[in-house]
Design a protein around this motif. Structure first.
Motif, PDB file in Angstrom:
ATOM      1  N   ALA A  19       0.833  -1.211   0.000  1.00 39.86           N
ATOM      2  CA  ALA A  19       0.000   0.000   0.000  1.00 39.86           C
ATOM      3  C   ALA A  19       0.866   1.258   0.000  1.00 39.86           C
ATOM      4  O   ALA A  19       0.546   2.236  -0.694  1.00 39.86           O
ATOM      5  N   LEU A  20       1.959   1.251   0.755  1.00 37.34           N
ATOM      6  CA  LEU A  20       2.827   2.427   0.787  1.00 37.34           C
ATOM      7  C   LEU A  20       3.527   2.630  -0.552  1.00 37.34           C
ATOM      8  O   LEU A  20       3.631   3.749  -1.051  1.00 37.34           O
ATOM      9  N   ARG A  21       3.972   1.536  -1.162  1.00 36.97           N
ATOM     10  CA  ARG A  21       4.571   1.634  -2.504  1.00 36.97           C
ATOM     11  C   ARG A  21       3.574   2.231  -3.492  1.00 36.97           C
ATOM     12  O   ARG A  21       3.926   3.097  -4.292  1.00 36.97           O
ATOM     13  N   ALA A  22       2.336   1.746  -3.436  1.00 36.19           N
ATOM     14  CA  ALA A  22       1.289   2.245  -4.353  1.00 36.19           C
ATOM     15  C   ALA A  22       1.034   3.729  -4.128  1.00 36.19           C
ATOM     16  O   ALA A  22       0.827   4.480  -5.094  1.00 36.19           O
ATOM     17  N   TRP A  23       1.049   4.181  -2.887  1.00 35.01           N
ATOM     18  CA  TRP A  23       0.835   5.601  -2.591  1.00 35.01           C
ATOM     19  C   TRP A  23       1.938   6.441  -3.227  1.00 35.01           C
ATOM     20  O   TRP A  23       1.677   7.443  -3.887  1.00 35.01           O
ATOM     21  N   TYR A  24       3.195   6.031  -3.031  1.00 31.34           N
ATOM     22  CA  TYR A  24       4.318   6.769  -3.606  1.00 31.34           C
ATOM     23  C   TYR A  24       4.259   6.764  -5.134  1.00 31.34           C
ATOM     24  O   TYR A  24       4.570   7.757  -5.786  1.00 31.34           O
ATOM     25  N   GLN A  25       3.840   5.644  -5.703  1.00 36.79           N
ATOM     26  CA  GLN A  25       3.739   5.552  -7.157  1.00 36.79           C
ATOM     27  C   GLN A  25       2.638   6.469  -7.676  1.00 36.79           C
ATOM     28  O   GLN A  25       2.860   7.238  -8.615  1.00 36.79           O
ATOM     29  N   LYS A  26       1.469   6.419  -7.062  1.00 34.26           N
ATOM     30  CA  LYS A  26       0.331   7.208  -7.518  1.00 34.26           C
ATOM     31  C   LYS A  26       0.519   8.712  -7.289  1.00 34.26           C
ATOM     32  O   LYS A  26       0.300   9.523  -8.187  1.00 34.26           O
ATOM     33  N   HIS A  27       0.927   9.083  -6.086  1.00 35.50           N
ATOM     34  CA  HIS A  27       0.936  10.490  -5.723  1.00 35.50           C
ATOM     35  C   HIS A  27       2.251  11.214  -6.000  1.00 35.50           C
ATOM     36  O   HIS A  27       2.241  12.425  -6.211  1.00 35.50           O
TER      37      HIS A  27
END
Length: 128
Positions: A19-27
């Protein structure tokens, strides 16, 4: 003697690494790869690639990259890890173990800072 010459990597420990990886990727637009991180290629003032990368990675902490007591680890690039380890020992610093040359990714050593944070020192292989 040169000591730290740059940042080799930043390794975060997360409760929910995907989830943290996805946040950094998206935002933030970080190009997170399947292995859990990204490699930022160094560039010169014209934007041309130079010799070096900085690794950014998020993990659950079970891979051993981040000590149990820390939320992150910074890996510092160094010019000559053996000479630096000797100097740190001579200066009374707490060096952890011996230099590790077994990985194929260069030479690694660790030292504890005065706050109890384990710091990683990395001498990249020739040409990196």
């Amino acid at each position: 003697m040169k000591r730290v010459t740059g940042i080799g990597g930043i390794f975060f420990k997360a409760k929910d690494a995907p989830a943290l990886r996805a946040w950094y990727q998206k935002h933030l637009g970080i190009d997170v790869q399947e292995w859990g991180g990204a490699a930022f290629t160094w560039t010169d003032d014209k934007g041309e690639p130079t010799c070096g990368t900085t690794i950014w990675s998020v993990s659950s902490g079970k891979d051993g990259q981040v000590p149990e007591s820390q939320a992150f680890t910074i890996n510092y690039r160094v010019h000559d890890v053996h000479a630096l380890v000797k100097a740190l020992r001579d200066e009374g610093c707490q060096v952890v173990g011996d230099v590790d040359e077994s990985t194929g990714y260069g030479k690694f050593a660790w030292v504890m800072d005065p706050e109890g944070n384990k710091v990683e020192l990395w001498e990249p292989p020739e040409g990196q």
